[in-house]
Design an enzyme around this catalytic site. Structure first.
Site, PDB file in Angstrom:
ATOM      1  N   THR A   1       0.850  -1.183   0.000  1.00 23.44           N
ATOM      2  CA  THR A   1       0.000   0.000   0.000  1.00 23.44           C
ATOM      3  C   THR A   1       0.889   1.236   0.000  1.00 23.44           C
ATOM      4  O   THR A   1       1.933   1.256   0.641  1.00 23.44           O
ATOM      5  CB  THR A   1      -0.893   0.007   1.259  1.00 23.44           C
ATOM      6  OG1 THR A   1      -1.804  -1.080   1.172  1.00 23.44           O
ATOM      7  CG2 THR A   1      -1.675   1.309   1.383  1.00 23.44           C
TER       8      THR A   1
ATOM      9  N   ARG B   1     -14.549  -7.176  -0.124  1.00 19.92           N
ATOM     10  CA  ARG B   1     -13.875  -6.697   1.083  1.00 19.92           C
ATOM     11  C   ARG B   1     -13.227  -5.333   0.857  1.00 19.92           C
ATOM     12  O   ARG B   1     -12.597  -5.076  -0.159  1.00 19.92           O
ATOM     13  CB  ARG B   1     -12.810  -7.707   1.516  1.00 19.92           C
ATOM     14  CG  ARG B   1     -11.976  -7.294   2.743  1.00 19.92           C
ATOM     15  CD  ARG B   1     -10.671  -6.654   2.374  1.00 19.92           C
ATOM     16  NE  ARG B   1      -9.841  -6.361   3.562  1.00 19.92           N
ATOM     17  CZ  ARG B   1      -8.713  -5.656   3.530  1.00 19.92           C
ATOM     18  NH1 ARG B   1      -8.276  -5.187   2.380  1.00 19.92           N
ATOM     19  NH2 ARG B   1      -8.025  -5.421   4.643  1.00 19.92           N
TER      20      ARG B   1
ATOM     21  N   GLY C   1     -10.739  -2.492   2.968  1.00 18.44           N
ATOM     22  CA  GLY C   1      -9.899  -2.268   4.137  1.00 18.44           C
ATOM     23  C   GLY C   1      -9.955  -0.835   4.619  1.00 18.44           C
ATOM     24  O   GLY C   1     -10.908  -0.093   4.353  1.00 18.44           O
ATOM     25  N   ASP C   2      -8.902  -0.413   5.295  1.00 15.90           N
ATOM     26  CA  ASP C   2      -8.891   0.914   5.911  1.00 15.90           C
ATOM     27  C   ASP C   2      -8.508   2.029   4.958  1.00 15.90           C
ATOM     28  O   ASP C   2      -8.832   3.198   5.202  1.00 15.90           O
ATOM     29  CB  ASP C   2      -7.908   0.922   7.088  1.00 15.90           C
ATOM     30  CG  ASP C   2      -6.464   0.693   6.625  1.00 15.90           C
ATOM     31  OD1 ASP C   2      -6.207  -0.373   6.028  1.00 15.90           O
ATOM     32  OD2 ASP C   2      -5.622   1.573   6.848  1.00 15.90           O
TER      33      ASP C   2
ATOM     34  N   THR D   1      -0.748   1.840   6.609  1.00 10.22           N
ATOM     35  CA  THR D   1      -0.590   0.637   5.803  1.00 10.22           C
ATOM     36  C   THR D   1      -0.531  -0.571   6.727  1.00 10.22           C
ATOM     37  O   THR D   1       0.127  -0.540   7.763  1.00 10.22           O
ATOM     38  CB  THR D   1       0.695   0.700   4.948  1.00 10.22           C
ATOM     39  OG1 THR D   1       0.892  -0.572   4.304  1.00 10.22           O
ATOM     40  CG2 THR D   1       1.918   1.026   5.789  1.00 10.22           C
ATOM     41  N   GLY D   2      -1.246  -1.623   6.365  1.00  7.23           N
ATOM     42  CA  GLY D   2      -1.225  -2.815   7.206  1.00  7.23           C
ATOM     43  C   GLY D   2      -2.517  -3.600   7.121  1.00  7.23           C
ATOM     44  O   GLY D   2      -3.256  -3.512   6.138  1.00  7.23           O
TER      45      GLY D   2
ATOM     46  N   GLY E   1      -5.916  -3.967   7.464  1.00  8.61           N
ATOM     47  CA  GLY E   1      -6.939  -2.937   7.524  1.00  8.61           C
ATOM     48  C   GLY E   1      -8.044  -3.123   8.533  1.00  8.61           C
ATOM     49  O   GLY E   1      -8.567  -2.147   9.091  1.00  8.61           O
TER      50      GLY E   1
END
Length: 326
Positions: free
Chosen positions: A192, A220, A222-223, A243-244, A246
């Site tokens: 990301t 799906r 994510g964040d 980043t990671g 989410g």
């Protein structure tokens, strides 16, 4: 008259001290955090990553020197990383369970608190541009899927076939997961991209762009496209890009929580990012965050073995790194 003159001179001196104490501009970027090994990453690949991060930083510096806004810089810098197959954003986006690429992005301005985001787009070459178009040219904050693509077309953004995003490395990552019948792997979340900027007018902006998680299902999200989770900016506190994993960032309201720590606990941006990463670790999540405040103070925190990252300031201070302790 003499007293008024002295007061004017004193005010001028104080203003000069304040301006000199604050960076004129600064830029921080990340290219994803995850499981990285010095032994398994070739010197050639490390050089490629660092060269691309440097290219993004140099472009951002040039634009800021010329007086560009933080928002313009965030978009153009992220475009550099979106157009590279090295990162999980744009050209190098990972594949869903169904073998397609779905992309998310968001952007937020610190001065106005205005924001825009897109999620699940499959044909917009540069999702961060679509996120900005949502922010600038619509009454909404987030658009998704076909609707987001339709809006991007109306805005004159470049539309590409989904196969444009194909890279063999990301496709093989999906095949390996399908073969092992696993839902996800932390390593494949890596890539990301994000950027936070302070411009010469003292304004902050943050942006994030991603291809999401390898083998993701059911639409799906994510964040990264969620304001307050993966992206946040406020001139009074800081600008942040995450980043990671989410799901954890969403549950924590990660980026907004960091801003609140700065605002209500008077923590520095570095202290606040460190504190939030601790919360992430305690929950079992992995990842990283970059941050920047209106004085040019930076943060680059992560709890993984590495995070592609770098920054540059108007003072000339600069760094590009991949692994911990470098």
């Amino acid at each position: 008259m003499r007293q008024k003159l002295l007061l004017f001179v004193l005010a001028l001196v104080l203003t000069t001290i304040t301006i000199s104490a604050r960076e004129k501009y600064a830029i921080v970027i990340h290219g994803g955090a995850g499981v990285m090994s010095r032994d398994k990453m070739s010197e050639e690949l490390r050089t490629e990553y660092k060269a691309k991060l440097n290219e993004a930083l140099v472009l951002g510096k040039k634009m800021l020197q010329e007086g560009a806004s933080a928002t313009d810089v965030v978009v153009k810098v992220i475009n550099v990383m979106e157009d590279s197959p090295l990162f999980n954003a744009g050209k190098g986006a990972v594949f869903t369970h169904d073998g397609v690429n779905e992309l998310d992005a968001s952007i937020m301005e610190g001065k106005t608190q205005n924001a825009g985001a897109v999620s699940g787009v499959r044909d917009v070459k540069n999702p961060i541009c679509a996120a900005r178009a949502v922010m600038d040219n619509s009454e909404h904050v987030m658009l998704s899927g076909a609707g987001a693509s339709e809006f991007a077309k109306l805005q004159g953004l470049e539309i590409v076939p989904n196969k444009y995003f194909y890279t063999e490395r990301r496709y093989q990552s999906l095949q390996q997961l399908l073969k092992k019948e696993r839902e996800r792997t932390k390593k494949d979340n890596m890539g990301t991209v994000g950027c936070v900027v302070l411009d010469q007018d003292g304004n902050l902006c943050a942006g994030t762009s991603t291809g999401g998680m390898t083998n993701k299902k059911y639409g799906r999200i994510g964040d990264s496209p969620i304001i307050g989770a993966g992206t946040y900016a406020n001139n009074n506190t800081c600008a942040l890009s995450c980043t990671g994993h989410g799901e954890y960032y969403i549950r924590l309201g990660f980026a907004r929580d960091i801003s609140a720590l700065v605002e209500y606990k008077n923590l520095s941006v570095a202290e606040a990012c460190h504190e939030e990463i601790k919360k992430l670790s305690e929950m079992g999540g992995t990842g990283g965050v970059i941050g920047l405040d209106a004085d040019g103070n930076i943060a680059m925190e992560f709890n993984t073995s590495g995070m592609f990252r770098g920054y540059i300031k108007s003072s000339g201070e600069k760094d590009i790194a991949i692994f911990k302790n470098e």
